[in-house]
Motif scaffolding. Structure first.
Motif, mmCIF file in Angstrom:
data_model
loop_
_atom_site.group_PDB
_atom_site.id
_atom_site.type_symbol
_atom_site.label_atom_id
_atom_site.label_comp_id
_atom_site.label_asym_id
_atom_site.label_seq_id
_atom_site.Cartn_x
_atom_site.Cartn_y
_atom_site.Cartn_z
ATOM 1 N N VAL B 4 3.681 1.302 0.766
ATOM 2 C CA VAL B 4 3.144 1.263 2.124
ATOM 3 C C VAL B 4 3.469 2.592 2.796
ATOM 4 O O VAL B 4 4.625 2.947 2.953
ATOM 5 N N ASP B 5 2.447 3.288 3.167
ATOM 6 C CA ASP B 5 2.674 4.597 3.765
ATOM 7 C C ASP B 5 3.104 4.517 5.223
ATOM 8 O O ASP B 5 3.969 5.249 5.679
ATOM 9 N N LYS B 6 2.499 3.611 5.948
ATOM 10 C CA LYS B 6 2.849 3.509 7.374
ATOM 11 C C LYS B 6 3.827 2.348 7.548
ATOM 12 O O LYS B 6 3.427 1.200 7.587
ATOM 13 N N THR B 7 5.095 2.659 7.618
ATOM 14 C CA THR B 7 6.075 1.611 7.847
ATOM 15 C C THR B 7 6.170 1.361 9.343
ATOM 16 O O THR B 7 5.741 2.193 10.142
ATOM 17 N N GLU B 10 7.609 4.081 11.504
ATOM 18 C CA GLU B 10 6.782 5.260 11.723
ATOM 19 C C GLU B 10 5.779 5.044 12.850
ATOM 20 O O GLU B 10 5.547 5.917 13.659
#
Lengths: 528, 341
Positions: B4-7, B10
């Motif tokens: 998952v890139d957008k935690t 963030e």
């Protein structure tokens, strides 16, 4: 054991004839910022036993100790001492007024003060401080205390003249003595002495002296809660052990009849599946980018290693084994006591951070707050620091270029938010680490030394960091990664060095690197 | 496991970014000191309309504080690196006395005497830095001790007496008023302010000094030569202290072994108060300049309203304590902001 326990009370349960546990903790829970650190754990300590508390890093055992010491407050659960409930939350003194004494890893002793002065501190601890200290009665009390536990130390000796194990024994006797003073008026209930990693800094052959002291305590009806990583010690001295994993209670069992395998199994839990990365094999005759020959530092003894282009070398071990010291030692940030370091075939006569950076060796320290970045300065200021000389005209800094550079780093590493004027401390842990990684990658290093690179980093950022490091490695960078996170080593490392007592003990490569094999070598009995 | 890139953290940061104001108008607290200063000026213009806004008074206020400003500008260099220089006022006194003694008693040309005085200051700074960095001793103690030794040397140089009659040329260089009826020494001080500003904000030296002061381990692990920079900073402060001494003897025409000591506390007050203006939490030259003139405005105004001499001590001492309290509050508030996230 050469020490026969004194037969004053014949050992056994003095304070708790009813057979009630001296301390009973049930369903204790604690979360930090919504992340549970303890999930309803239980712990029971009987009178007159040495109890071991075990678990991997982050399993919650230090959180529990800190709750009992009054440093953190529990979110829920019950605490009973001698069967009587102690209302939560515990005050700042924790269970100290309920017969519990704490000895922390750093022992809390002042080097230039005497044993007597430390112990006298406890007898006027609670008074306003103007009462005259009766030194003669203090001397008598301290001498009696030391004699009772067969600790042969001059009360007038200053701490810095004592050996490490003597200091630990002073701390233990002092903690017991302090409890006796507190219990002076009330009836003497059983006491519990909590020892948090007491042996990490002790020479192995002297640890037995401390354990003999613990057995004498036990013989007097006191209990000991021993927090330790070292399974051999735990097996040697404890009666029962309790194991935590991921904030949960795994279970308790009697030490007698347990093998190290049983306990390792409890600490690590179900065997994890192996998550391999495409292992790169680097031929042994490749020229090492960094080569250390029989280096010694504070803990590390006579260690040699080569880092070759295109490989990730992991270093691990128990706390105190010296693995945490290696990155800084190679970077010249700690004093090299002996040995030589070569970078790209050139010998570095006096390693210092400046010198190593000039040779394109970089370090990302473990403690971002204290060592990685100045938290109060802006992102651009932090990222620009290694590039100041390259981006100035004469004396004048080209701030526009530096700002663009910082923006490029943030964009490439996906640092959020991408505002370089922000105070660095306002970034989350993962974004801080990405920014720092990007900064050092921008210097195009040949060797990167990492110390716990993903401590306190969220899972998404962790993946990204692994990916970036592997990308740089496939471009020919050499990486050394010191960590106690086995999963990370499984995911990243091409080979792993396991240290024990400052020396290289095992080396694992390729498919042999699994969480189990790592744990087995870390906890294995010293071959020497 | 999916990547998952957008935690959540963030996206929280993203929201926060929207609240960060850029450019000139971020952190309005930066201008609080200027605001209070202007309010103070308006107050005195109303209360003492004949004397306070007069040309003579303005010229006197600006010129009389040049020595203090120069001294405070010297002080903020080691302060930026996290080090105190308590010897700086003693160096000022010694420098003033050297100029007077060489010029009046020995008959040296005044410019030669001034060079000797500045070199003496430089040497004291080198000594301070040597002891601090080579033996790793707290500069607070080192400069306290060296400063006291310097006072002793001052008494020897001037034979415990006031020396007056320093060459008029020096006074002319310091006090003539070529334009706007403001004495020249004010312009020197402002010029030095610009130099320190350049040094702090536009050179690698200034940036490294900042890191040394903010976090020595970070500086060291980034290859910054921490000891050398601290040494240089202490040398700068003593040298500038000596320059302030030359200006001082020029403005008074005489030198004595005691009066320089009175500059130490005001210089610290101005430095710390200055760190609450323009660049909050950082010692900065323009903030220091504002602080110096803020303080003198208050003192002069109150004296014109009939206050006694003691108002100086009340004002400088109070300002120092209030300044450190303010900077503490600002810092803990920004830390809280960080934690709330």
């Amino acid at each position: 054991m050469s020490f026969a326990p004194p037969t004053v009370n014949g050992g056994g349960a003095v304070g708790a004839p009813t057979g009630l546990p001296l301390l009973q903790v049930s369903h204790l829970a604690k979360a930090f910022n919504g992340v549970p650190a303890l999930r309803e754990v239980d712990l029971e300590i009987a009178a007159g036993e040495v109890h071991g508390l075990l678990g991997a890093n982050g399993c919650g055992k230090s959180t529990l100790i800190k709750i009992l010491a009054g440093f953190h407050q529990a979110d829920g659960g019950r605490v009973l001492v001698n069967g009587e409930e102690v209302p939560l939350p515990l005050g700042p003194r924790g269970l100290r007024d309920h017969g519990m004494a704490f000895v922390h890893q750093d022992l809390g002793l002042a080097p230039s003060s005497t044993v007597l002065e430390h112990m006298a501190l406890d007898s006027y601890g609670a008074s306003p401080g103007l009462r005259r200290v009766s030194w003669s009665s203090e001397v008598a009390r301290v001498e009696e205390l030391l004699a009772r536990f067969e600790v042969r130390i001059d009360p007038h000796a200053t701490i810095d003249t004592l050996s490490p194990v003597q200091r630990a024994m002073v701390a233990v006797v002092r903690a017991v003595g302090g409890q006796e003073l507190l219990a002076d008026d009330g009836e003497s209930t059983g006491r519990i002495l909590v020892l948090d990693e007491p042996t990490v800094f002790l020479p192995r052959d002297e640890v037995e002296l401390l354990f003999a002291l613990l057995r004498r305590l036990k013989a007097q009806g006191d209990s000991v809660l021993l927090v330790s990583h070292d399974l051999d010690e735990v097996l040697a001295v404890t009666d029962r052990v309790t194991v935590f994993r991921d904030g949960r209670l795994v279970g308790s069992r009697d030490t007698e009849g347990s093998t190290r395998g049983d306990i390792v199994q409890m600490i690590l839990g179900a065997r994890d599946e192996h998550v391999p990365h495409e292992a790169t094999t680097v031929s042994d005759d490749a020229v090492p980018m960094l080569s250390a020959k029989s280096i010694s530092g504070q803990r590390i003894r006579d260690l040699s290693l080569d880092l070759r282009a295109g490989e990730v070398v992991g270093v691990t071990g128990l706390a105190g084994s010296g693995f945490e010291e290696l990155p800084e030692l190679l970077f010249g940030a700690r004093r090299l006591r002996s040995g030589t370091i070569e970078v790209d075939g050139r010998r570095v006569s006096r390693p210092s951070p400046g010198e190593m950076m000039a040779l394109r060796v970089v370090l990302i320290p473990a403690d971002r707050k204290a060592e990685g970045a100045a938290q109060g300065l802006t992102v651009v200021e932090n990222l620009a620091l290694p590039f100041l000389t390259g981006h100035s005209r004469g004396w004048r800094l080209r701030w526009r270029e530096l700002r663009e550079l910082a923006q490029t780093i943030c964009r490439r590493l996906n640092v959020v938010p991408p505002n370089v004027e922000l105070t660095f401390g306002n970034l989350s842990g993962g974004n801080q680490q990405k920014a720092l990684l990007g900064k050092w990658l921008e210097t195009e290093p040949v060797v990167m030394l990492l110390n716990e690179p993903t401590q306190g980093v969220d899972i998404g950022a962790r993946r990204e960091i692994f990916r970036l490091i592997r990308a740089a490695v496939s471009d020919g960078m050499a990486v050394l990664c010191a960590t106690s996170d086995y999963e990370q080593l499984v995911e990243m490392a091409d080979r792993v060095l396991v240290l024990q007592n400052g020396r290289l003990q095992h080396e694992l490569t390729g498919a042999d690197i699994t969480k189990d094999s790592l744990a087995a070598s870390v906890y294995s009995e010293g071959a020497a | 496991m999916s990547i998952v890139d957008k935690t959540p953290t963030e996206s929280a940061d993203n929201v926060d970014a929207g609240r960060v104001r850029r450019g000139f108008f971020r952190e309005p607290e930066r201008f609080a000191l200027i605001g209070v200063w202007i309010a103070l000026i308006i107050f005195f213009v109303i209360m003492v309309p004949q004397t306070f806004p007069s040309t003579a008074n303005l010229s006197n206020m600006l010129g009389s504080q040049a020595v203090l400003l120069i001294l405070a500008l010297g002080l903020i260099i080691p302060l930026r690196a996290g080090d105190y220089d308590l010897s700086i006022a003693s160096v000022l006194t010694l420098s003033a006395v050297i100029v007077a003694a060489l010029n009046v008693n020995q008959g040296w040309p005044v410019w030669q005497a001034a060079i000797v005085a500045v070199v003496a200051g430089f040497a004291i700074g080198v000594l301070n830095g040597f002891i601090v960095t080579k033996f790793d001793i707290d500069p607070f103690i080192v400069t306290l001790g060296i400063g006291t030794v310097v006072v002793g040397i001052t008494y020897i140089v001037c034979n415990s007496a006031t020396i007056s009659g320093v060459d008029r040329i020096l006074s002319k260089v310091m006090l003539s008023k070529p334009f706007l009826s403001i004495p020249l020494d004010f312009y020197y001080a402002v010029a030095l302010c610009a130099v320190v500003w350049y040094l702090f904000d536009f050179t690698a030296f200034g940036q490294r000094l900042l890191f040394v002061g903010q976090n020595r381990d970070v500086a060291r692990l980034n290859g910054v030569a921490v000891s050398r920079l601290r040494w240089i900073a202490l040398t700068c402060s003593a040298t500038i202290g000596a320059v302030a001494g030359v200006v001082y003897v020029g403005t008074t025409g005489s030198a004595d072994p005691v009066s320089g000591a009175g500059f130490l506390l005001p210089a610290f007050a101005a430095s710390f108060l200055g760190s609450t203006a323009l660049r909050i939490g950082r010692f900065n030259p323009w903030g220091t300049l504002i602080a110096v003139y803020f303080l003198v405005t208050g003192i002069t105004g109150l004296q014109l309203m009939g206050a006694q001499q003691y108002v100086q001590q009340l004002f400088y001492g109070g300002a120092l304590v209030i300044a450190v309290i303010l900077s503490k509050i600002v810092r803990s508030r920004s830390e809280r902001k960080r934690l709330v996230k």
